[in-house]
Design a protein around this motif. Structure first.
Motif, short mmCIF file in Angstrom:
data_model
loop_
_atom_site.label_atom_id
_atom_site.label_comp_id
_atom_site.label_asym_id
_atom_site.label_seq_id
_atom_site.Cartn_x
_atom_site.Cartn_y
_atom_site.Cartn_z
N ALA A 21 41.63 45.86 41.87
CA ALA A 21 41.22 44.81 43.47
C ALA A 21 39.89 45.17 43.68
CB ALA A 21 42.32 45.13 44.45
N TRP A 22 39.40 46.26 43.50
CA TRP A 22 38.10 46.40 44.00
C TRP A 22 37.13 45.96 42.86
CZ3 TRP A 22 35.54 50.53 47.43
CH2 TRP A 22 36.62 50.70 48.70
N ALA A 23 37.52 46.10 41.59
CA ALA A 23 36.68 45.67 40.67
C ALA A 23 36.46 44.22 40.50
CB ALA A 23 37.18 46.36 39.28
N LEU A 24 37.43 43.52 41.00
CA LEU A 24 37.44 42.16 40.84
C LEU A 24 36.94 41.41 42.20
CD1 LEU A 24 40.77 41.35 38.90
CD2 LEU A 24 38.41 41.70 37.98
N ASN A 25 36.67 42.31 43.18
CA ASN A 25 35.84 41.80 44.61
C ASN A 25 34.48 41.77 44.39
OD1 ASN A 25 35.12 41.45 46.88
ND2 ASN A 25 36.88 42.42 48.07
N LYS A 31 31.13 49.71 44.22
CA LYS A 31 31.32 51.28 44.60
C LYS A 31 32.10 51.83 43.44
CE LYS A 31 31.63 49.74 49.42
NZ LYS A 31 32.43 50.03 50.71
N LEU A 32 32.46 51.29 42.39
CA LEU A 32 32.93 51.85 41.28
C LEU A 32 32.09 52.06 40.22
CD1 LEU A 32 36.08 49.38 40.89
CD2 LEU A 32 36.13 51.53 42.03
N LYS A 33 32.67 52.94 39.30
CA LYS A 33 31.78 53.39 38.00
C LYS A 33 31.64 52.23 37.22
CE LYS A 33 33.08 58.26 37.58
NZ LYS A 33 33.56 59.26 36.85
N LYS A 34 30.40 52.23 36.44
CA LYS A 34 30.08 51.10 35.84
C LYS A 34 31.17 50.55 34.86
CE LYS A 34 26.35 48.70 33.16
NZ LYS A 34 25.04 48.92 32.56
N GLU A 35 31.47 51.90 34.00
CA GLU A 35 32.41 51.75 33.01
C GLU A 35 33.50 51.12 33.54
OE1 GLU A 35 30.59 54.47 33.93
OE2 GLU A 35 28.79 54.62 32.38
N GLU A 38 33.49 47.33 34.33
CA GLU A 38 33.34 46.61 33.04
C GLU A 38 34.47 46.60 32.31
OE1 GLU A 38 29.89 48.06 31.00
OE2 GLU A 38 28.28 47.11 32.26
N ARG A 39 35.18 47.57 32.12
CA ARG A 39 36.41 47.62 31.54
C ARG A 39 37.50 46.68 31.90
NH1 ARG A 39 39.42 47.00 27.06
NH2 ARG A 39 41.53 48.15 26.99
N ALA A 44 40.60 41.43 32.27
CA ALA A 44 40.85 40.56 33.09
C ALA A 44 40.61 39.22 32.33
CB ALA A 44 40.21 40.46 34.48
N ARG A 45 39.28 39.14 31.76
CA ARG A 45 39.06 37.87 30.93
C ARG A 45 40.06 37.49 29.85
NH1 ARG A 45 33.67 39.74 32.17
NH2 ARG A 45 33.79 41.00 30.11
N SER A 46 40.24 38.63 29.09
CA SER A 46 40.97 38.62 27.97
C SER A 46 42.57 38.20 28.30
CB SER A 46 41.17 39.82 27.28
OG SER A 46 41.92 40.68 27.95
#
Length: 379
Positions: A21-25, A31-35, A38-39, A44-46
């Motif tokens: 939820a944080w990564a997609l907001n 606030k998350l690690k870049k890696e 991105e993962r 989510a795209r796939s």
């Protein structure tokens, strides 16, 4: 087709659902690690993940959607505003919802579409003074913040616009500095009742032209002909002496079908060129008028800029490719849209704005049509 959930993405990546939820907001993902971010985005795209808007509304009480109400108008300038507004809204982490007004008489339909989507705020793009009051009332009744972008000034909203007075002032001062001594402003005018609230655009151009002439110590001449629907006059100054600057103002009512501004510029210029003395410059209402004016000059056998100079206002795309390229004033579209979105977000957050009318400076664009490359000492 069943929607993919954030829990399913979390299972594939091997993280918690809250991390997904944080990564997609867009507001929190930094606030998350870049890696990790991105993962999660890759998975989510796939999996063709799409956020569930109604679930967001139920969970947060907010839709994450900003409405853009777009009135008719298909000039390069208007299209650039639309595209940049969409980009700015997305960049701020919101989903834009574009509602086009096809028929201004049915404007409340698109308004209802935005309200049904529970948008958090609205940007109104484009002029339509006749229908803006009822639109503003509908959004105000729904307690929605509204920013009007290059639109008419209407109580109840914030207005972000280009400073057309300053742009026309710079054009006029530049022309005087080149040595031009008789400048004719061809300006769109109207007595149509529903257009009057939107006349700030024309008044800004008119005042900017007058500012430049007065700054040069010149005289203003308002034409009064036996054509009451075309030319208006309040006062006519005495003809100035040789070497003094004269600013001539010709107020022209549109005769074009569906407001074809090229035709208006061609007609206004053609009628002015039938009278002597000819001006040094035709300062046109906008770039579309300047295109029409160039055609009128060519038909009259006048070379631009050797025998008569021409300027526009707006900096539409074709201006740089005319022969000669057009001198004009460019609207600060990027800054306008950025400011409009920023102010709307502040209003959504409950901030009280200190000003509700923001005029952002235009930029003078000097090209060959003004005669910048000619030696005016021989004129």
């Amino acid at each position: 087709m069943q929607k993919v959930s954030q829990a399913e993405i979390a299972k594939v990546v091997g993280v918690s659902r809250s991390t997904v939820a944080w990564a997609l907001n867009p507001k929190r993902r930094l606030k998350l690690k870049k890696e990790t971010r991105e993962r999660i985005e890759e998975v989510a795209r796939s999996m063709d993940y799409r956020p569930h808007r109604y679930a967001q509304i139920m969970r947060r009480g907010k839709s994450g959607i900003i409405g853009i109400l777009r009135f008719p108008g298909y000039s390069d300038f208007r299209m650039e505003i639309e595209l940049q507004t969409l980009e700015r809204v997305r960049g701020a982490g919101y989903q834009p919802m574009l509602a086009r007004v096809i028929d201004p008489e049915l404007v409340l339909g698109p308004c209802e579409e935005l309200l049904d989507a529970q948008v958090e705020g609205v940007i109104i793009d484009g002029p339509n003074p006749r229908h803006l009051p009822e639109v503003m009332k509908r959004f105000n009744d729904a307690h929605l913040p509204v920013v009007m972008l290059s639109s008419s000034q209407t109580p109840g909203g914030v207005h972000v616009r280009s400073d057309m007075r300053q742009g026309m002032h710079e054009i006029t001062s530049h022309l005087v500095g080149l040595g031009h001594r008789w400048l004719t402003l061809l300006l769109l005018w109207s007595d149509v009742e529903h257009i009057v609230p939107d006349m700030w655009r024309m008044l800004d151009r008119l005042h900017g032209f007058c500012d430049g002439i007065r700054e040069a110590g010149g005289s203003l001449l308002v034409r009064d002909e036996d054509k009451p629907r075309i030319f208006r006059s309040t006062t006519v100054d005495l003809q100035p002496g040789a070497g003094e600057v004269t600013g001539e103002i010709v107020l022209f009512e549109s005769r074009a079908v569906q407001r074809d501004m090229h035709v208006d510029g061609w007609t206004a210029a053609r009628e002015r060129l039938q009278r002597q003395p000819l001006p040094d410059v035709l300062v046109c209402n906008n770039d579309d008028w300047a295109v029409g004016a160039m055609r009128a000059c060519a038909q009259a056998g006048l070379q631009v800029p050797e025998q008569i100079a021409i300027t526009g206002h707006d900096d539409i795309g074709i201006g740089a490719y005319l022969t000669p390229p057009l001198t004009t004033a460019r609207h600060p579209v990027e800054e306008n849209t950025k400011t409009a979105v920023r102010l709307l977000l502040e209003m959504i957050d409950g901030k009280e704005l200190s000003t509700r009318d923001i005029a952002i400076p235009s930029r003078l664009v000097v090209r060959e049509s003004c005669g910048a490359l000619l030696d005016h000492r021989s004129r």
